[in-house]
Write a protein that holds these residues in place. Structure first.
Motif, mmCIF file in Angstrom:
data_model
loop_
_atom_site.group_PDB
_atom_site.id
_atom_site.type_symbol
_atom_site.label_atom_id
_atom_site.label_comp_id
_atom_site.label_asym_id
_atom_site.label_seq_id
_atom_site.Cartn_x
_atom_site.Cartn_y
_atom_site.Cartn_z
ATOM 1 N N THR A 34 -64.325 -4.943 2.450
ATOM 2 C CA THR A 34 -64.109 -3.660 2.927
ATOM 3 C C THR A 34 -63.320 -2.943 2.109
ATOM 4 O OG1 THR A 34 -63.989 -4.762 5.290
ATOM 5 C CG2 THR A 34 -63.130 -2.652 4.815
ATOM 6 N N PHE A 35 -63.442 -1.553 2.040
ATOM 7 C CA PHE A 35 -62.741 -0.478 1.218
ATOM 8 C C PHE A 35 -62.199 0.117 2.119
ATOM 9 C CE2 PHE A 35 -66.328 -1.488 -1.409
ATOM 10 C CZ PHE A 35 -65.624 -1.648 -2.645
ATOM 11 N N VAL A 36 -60.631 0.384 1.715
ATOM 12 C CA VAL A 36 -59.893 1.343 2.546
ATOM 13 C C VAL A 36 -59.615 2.678 1.537
ATOM 14 C CG1 VAL A 36 -57.675 1.575 3.724
ATOM 15 C CG2 VAL A 36 -58.722 -0.520 3.541
ATOM 16 N N THR A 37 -59.848 3.823 2.248
ATOM 17 C CA THR A 37 -59.965 5.144 1.474
ATOM 18 C C THR A 37 -58.284 5.820 2.050
ATOM 19 O OG1 THR A 37 -62.256 5.300 1.299
ATOM 20 C CG2 THR A 37 -60.996 7.338 0.921
ATOM 21 N N LYS A 38 -57.520 5.675 1.051
ATOM 22 C CA LYS A 38 -56.026 6.292 1.618
ATOM 23 C C LYS A 38 -56.197 7.698 0.915
ATOM 24 C CE LYS A 38 -53.695 1.943 1.222
ATOM 25 N NZ LYS A 38 -52.609 1.193 0.857
ATOM 26 N N LEU A 39 -55.771 8.805 1.723
ATOM 27 C CA LEU A 39 -55.806 10.234 1.698
ATOM 28 C C LEU A 39 -54.487 10.653 1.771
ATOM 29 C CD1 LEU A 39 -58.844 11.221 3.700
ATOM 30 C CD2 LEU A 39 -58.945 10.700 1.305
ATOM 31 N N ILE A 42 -59.104 5.613 6.037
ATOM 32 C CA ILE A 42 -60.286 5.293 6.492
ATOM 33 C C ILE A 42 -60.689 3.957 6.050
ATOM 34 C CG2 ILE A 42 -62.751 6.036 6.312
ATOM 35 C CD1 ILE A 42 -61.850 8.767 5.440
ATOM 36 N N HIS A 43 -60.803 2.898 6.996
ATOM 37 C CA HIS A 43 -61.456 1.601 6.721
ATOM 38 C C HIS A 43 -62.958 1.446 6.861
ATOM 39 C CE1 HIS A 43 -57.151 0.188 6.916
ATOM 40 N NE2 HIS A 43 -57.029 1.211 7.563
ATOM 41 N N GLY A 44 -63.222 0.931 5.985
ATOM 42 C CA GLY A 44 -64.939 0.798 5.735
ATOM 43 C C GLY A 44 -65.445 2.248 5.599
ATOM 44 N N ALA A 45 -66.697 2.163 6.152
ATOM 45 C CA ALA A 45 -67.292 3.608 6.163
ATOM 46 C C ALA A 45 -67.509 4.295 4.896
ATOM 47 C CB ALA A 45 -66.761 4.473 7.426
ATOM 48 N N ASP A 46 -67.665 3.812 3.823
ATOM 49 C CA ASP A 46 -67.991 4.254 2.750
ATOM 50 C C ASP A 46 -68.571 5.606 2.442
ATOM 51 O OD1 ASP A 46 -66.554 1.780 1.963
ATOM 52 O OD2 ASP A 46 -68.279 0.961 1.152
ATOM 53 N N GLN A 47 -69.545 5.756 3.209
ATOM 54 C CA GLN A 47 -70.316 6.983 3.105
ATOM 55 C C GLN A 47 -69.350 8.207 3.555
ATOM 56 O OE1 GLN A 47 -72.930 7.466 1.568
ATOM 57 N NE2 GLN A 47 -73.320 9.822 1.973
ATOM 58 N N ILE A 48 -68.680 8.063 4.773
ATOM 59 C CA ILE A 48 -67.808 9.018 5.316
ATOM 60 C C ILE A 48 -66.697 9.278 4.393
ATOM 61 C CG2 ILE A 48 -66.408 9.561 7.417
ATOM 62 C CD1 ILE A 48 -68.161 7.806 9.081
ATOM 63 N N LEU A 55 -58.686 4.500 -3.607
ATOM 64 C CA LEU A 55 -59.506 3.600 -2.909
ATOM 65 C C LEU A 55 -59.072 2.157 -3.292
ATOM 66 C CD1 LEU A 55 -62.262 3.361 -1.750
ATOM 67 C CD2 LEU A 55 -63.313 3.191 -3.838
ATOM 68 N N GLU A 56 -58.942 1.345 -2.053
ATOM 69 C CA GLU A 56 -58.394 0.064 -2.175
ATOM 70 C C GLU A 56 -59.489 -0.991 -1.761
ATOM 71 O OE1 GLU A 56 -54.952 -2.052 0.146
ATOM 72 O OE2 GLU A 56 -54.140 -0.528 -0.877
ATOM 73 N N GLN A 57 -59.720 -1.950 -2.268
ATOM 74 C CA GLN A 57 -60.684 -2.887 -1.937
ATOM 75 C C GLN A 57 -59.877 -4.338 -1.220
ATOM 76 O OE1 GLN A 57 -62.845 -4.697 -5.162
ATOM 77 N NE2 GLN A 57 -64.332 -5.535 -3.924
ATOM 78 N N LYS A 58 -60.183 -4.363 0.175
ATOM 79 C CA LYS A 58 -59.766 -5.422 0.744
ATOM 80 C C LYS A 58 -60.353 -6.666 0.900
ATOM 81 C CE LYS A 58 -56.007 -3.452 2.333
ATOM 82 N NZ LYS A 58 -54.590 -3.689 2.502
ATOM 83 N N LYS A 59 -59.903 -7.772 0.724
ATOM 84 C CA LYS A 59 -60.706 -9.220 0.501
ATOM 85 C C LYS A 59 -60.532 -9.866 1.859
ATOM 86 C CE LYS A 59 -61.099 -9.118 -4.482
ATOM 87 N NZ LYS A 59 -60.593 -9.745 -5.496
#
Length: 110
Positions: free
Chosen positions: A2-7, A74-80, A99-103
């Motif tokens: 999962t990717f976490v996008t931090k704004l 934003i958790h997941g939802a890479d397109q958004i 952008l942070e990658q969560k394993k």
């Protein structure tokens, strides 16, 4: 994974900043993504000295201003997250995207 996008949003105009962040949060939630925040940091007061010439000595009064900060995740939802990063924002709002990658738990490195 999962990717976490931090704004991180910063501005000297609190009203514009809050409007941008609130509109963005509602847009993200309408599209069905998980959004955490907005989280507000303490306002940062800054004072900048102003000199009348290039040499030290004679000064104008210092220029004082406040910087307001809001953070969203934003958790997941890479397109958004991509759509959010491509939007136009007011010139008075500075945005940083991380952008942070969560394993998953128990995931081992190879």
């Amino acid at each position: 994974m999962t990717f976490v996008t931090k704004l991180t949003f910063q501005s000297g105009d609190k009203a514009v900043l809050d409007r941008v962040v609130d509109n963005l949060k509602s847009l993200i939630e309408k599209k069905g993504a998980e959004c955490r925040g907005p989280h507000a940091d303490q306002p940062e007061r800054t004072s900048v000295p102003q000199y009348r010439t290039l040499q030290p000595g004679d000064q104008f009064p210092a220029w004082n201003y406040t910087v307001y900060t809001r953070r969203l995740e934003i958790h997941g939802a890479d397109q958004i997250a991509r759509q959010v990063s491509e939007r136009d924002y007011p010139d008075s709002v500075h945005i940083e995207i991380e952008l942070e990658q969560k394993k998953p738990l128990g995931h081992r490195r190879n």
